[in-house]
Design a protein around this motif. Structure first.
Motif, PDB file in Angstrom:
ATOM      1  N   VAL A  19      51.379  12.593  -2.868  1.00 47.38           N
ATOM      2  CA  VAL A  19      51.267  13.173  -4.207  1.00 47.38           C
ATOM      3  C   VAL A  19      50.362  12.254  -5.023  1.00 47.38           C
ATOM      4  CG1 VAL A  19      52.472  13.963  -6.273  1.00 47.38           C
ATOM      5  CG2 VAL A  19      53.586  14.126  -4.035  1.00 47.38           C
ATOM      6  N   GLU A  20      49.352  12.819  -5.667  1.00 46.11           N
ATOM      7  CA  GLU A  20      48.398  12.018  -6.436  1.00 46.11           C
ATOM      8  C   GLU A  20      48.051  12.725  -7.738  1.00 46.11           C
ATOM      9  OE1 GLU A  20      45.139  10.556  -4.186  1.00 46.11           O
ATOM     10  OE2 GLU A  20      43.869  10.193  -5.946  1.00 46.11           O
ATOM     11  N   LEU A  21      47.979  11.937  -8.805  1.00 43.38           N
ATOM     12  CA  LEU A  21      47.591  12.453 -10.113  1.00 43.38           C
ATOM     13  C   LEU A  21      46.125  12.132 -10.385  1.00 43.38           C
ATOM     14  CD1 LEU A  21      50.711  11.386 -12.215  1.00 43.38           C
ATOM     15  CD2 LEU A  21      50.328  13.539 -11.036  1.00 43.38           C
ATOM     16  N   ALA A  80      49.539   7.254  -7.289  1.00 43.79           N
ATOM     17  CA  ALA A  80      49.820   7.938  -6.027  1.00 43.79           C
ATOM     18  C   ALA A  80      51.219   7.563  -5.554  1.00 43.79           C
ATOM     19  CB  ALA A  80      48.783   7.584  -4.967  1.00 43.79           C
ATOM     20  N   ARG A  81      51.910   8.552  -4.980  1.00 39.40           N
ATOM     21  CA  ARG A  81      53.245   8.360  -4.421  1.00 39.40           C
ATOM     22  C   ARG A  81      53.357   9.199  -3.149  1.00 39.40           C
ATOM     23  NH1 ARG A  81      53.111   5.090  -7.837  1.00 39.40           N
ATOM     24  NH2 ARG A  81      54.687   4.504  -9.405  1.00 39.40           N
ATOM     25  N   GLU A  90      58.348   7.643  -3.139  1.00 41.44           N
ATOM     26  CA  GLU A  90      58.168   6.287  -2.644  1.00 41.44           C
ATOM     27  C   GLU A  90      56.800   5.768  -3.039  1.00 41.44           C
ATOM     28  OE1 GLU A  90      58.751   6.080   1.519  1.00 41.44           O
ATOM     29  OE2 GLU A  90      60.936   6.123   1.403  1.00 41.44           O
ATOM     30  N   GLY A  91      56.737   4.438  -3.209  1.00 45.59           N
ATOM     31  CA  GLY A  91      55.474   3.800  -3.553  1.00 45.59           C
ATOM     32  C   GLY A  91      55.542   3.138  -4.910  1.00 45.59           C
TER      33      GLY A  91
END
Length: 354
Positions: free
Chosen positions: A237-239, A183-184, A169-170
């Motif tokens: 979750v972030e890259l 970011a999700r 989501e996001g």
């Protein structure tokens, strides 16, 4: 009369040389068999000291690991080799950890500073692989002077499983187009298939890109999943900044991968546009500054400043001097002031007029 040899005469004892040869033939397969490799066995860990205080140092050695594998060494509290590190790396002194790479035989030796973990003892020295297939090993260690407490009650009857398809989501925002970290939220529903409740489970999120192994990070969810119940969980979750391409997000609980979700990240074209504009604007600005400097320092012909000053707009806009209507006749070069003609000469008189 000669005596015929009987059966007892035929049974003579074998020479010692033949017995030695038979023994060597029996041991030949064992001597020629290849030795067992340490990598095929479980990894082992040994410590130079079993107890030390804060500020000290111990030497951690190991064998049986993967060849040329990167390992992380940590001192963790609230842990035992039987139950592992309870609470994940949140129970470890992460700031004082050390990394080491095994040799070609899977062995290593590294000095580790002694630090107090955030959780009370019992403590262990925790060794785990950083990349590739995860391998763990713990060695009992005591931090002198550190508090000691009983381990939390073990609820081994709980078992989590993913019940629905995971999703991300996001949406991306404007700053992501200019290289901000994407970011999700990883959304999934889990159910407790065991007979005991699961409290505050610790999941692991792995992000893989291309052919590289996933990098795992721990995410703890606050809550309780009752036996037979289910719960929806959302984990961030972030890259890294500027990341783009195809990624694979994995979810792991314990040592079991529960789900995998692909994630396609677009290229941050705003960064490319910024560099293109920078390459155009900077040379143009340098060129204009250079031309201004050249125009300032170049030599000028004599009298050019007077002509230029006379042609300035201020001089052109200056009002003309008003004409003096009462002024006398200008003095011409062929007249003198005394011989100049009068403005109103006397009218000539006519004969017979007074």
């Amino acid at each position: 009369m000669t005596q015929q040899p009987g059966p007892r005469a035929l049974r003579r004892p074998a020479p010692p040389v033949l017995l030695l040869l038979a023994a060597l033939l029996a041991l030949l397969p064992a001597l020629t068999a290849p030795p067992a490799r340490a990598a095929d066995s479980d990894p082992t860990v040994s410590l130079s000291k079993k107890e030390a205080g804060k500020g000290g140092e111990i030497t951690v050695s190991g064998s049986g690991w993967r060849a040329e594998a990167l390992l992380m060494l940590l001192i963790c509290g609230q842990s035992t080799p039987e139950r592992g590190v309870i609470g994940g790396t949140n129970s470890c002194a992460n700031a004082d950890g050390r990394a080491v790479t095994t040799d070609k035989k899977g062995a290593f030796s590294k000095k580790l500073p002694v630090a107090e973990p955030p959780k009370p003892c019992p403590c262990v020295v925790h060794i785990a692989t950083v990349t590739g297939e995860q391998t763990l090993a713990d060695a009992v260690f005591t931090v002198a002077g550190h508090p000691t407490a009983e381990l939390p009650r073990q609820t081994g009857g709980g078992k989590l499983a993913v019940l629905a398809t995971t999703r991300l989501e996001g949406d991306s925002f404007l700053l992501t187009w200019f290289g901000a970290p994407p970011a999700r939220r990883l959304v999934f529903t889990v159910g407790n298939l065991g007979s005991a409740p699961v409290e505050d489970p610790v999941f692991e999120i792995g992000i893989a890109h291309g052919v590289y192994a996933p990098q795992w990070e721990e995410r703890q969810w606050r809550g309780t999943v009752a036996p037979g119940g289910k719960a929806q969980i959302k984990l961030p979750v972030e890259l890294s900044a500027g990341a783009h391409g195809d990624y694979q997000v994995s979810l792991r609980y314990g040592k079991k991968v529960l789900a995998e979700q692909p994630w396609g990240v677009g290229r941050p074209w705003g960064v490319t546009l910024f560099w293109v504009l920078l390459c155009l604007v900077v040379p143009a600005a340098v060129f204009r500054i250079g031309m201004a400097v050249v125009d300032k320092v170049r030599p000028r012909p004599a009298g050019a400043h007077r002509t230029r000053r006379a042609a300035t707009p201020a001089a052109q806009a200056a009002p003309a001097a008003p004409e003096n209507t009462t002024a006398t006749t200008a003095v011409l070069p062929w007249f003198t002031p005394d011989s100049a003609p009068l403005e109103n000469p006397p009218r000539p008189t006519t004969k017979g007029q007074a």
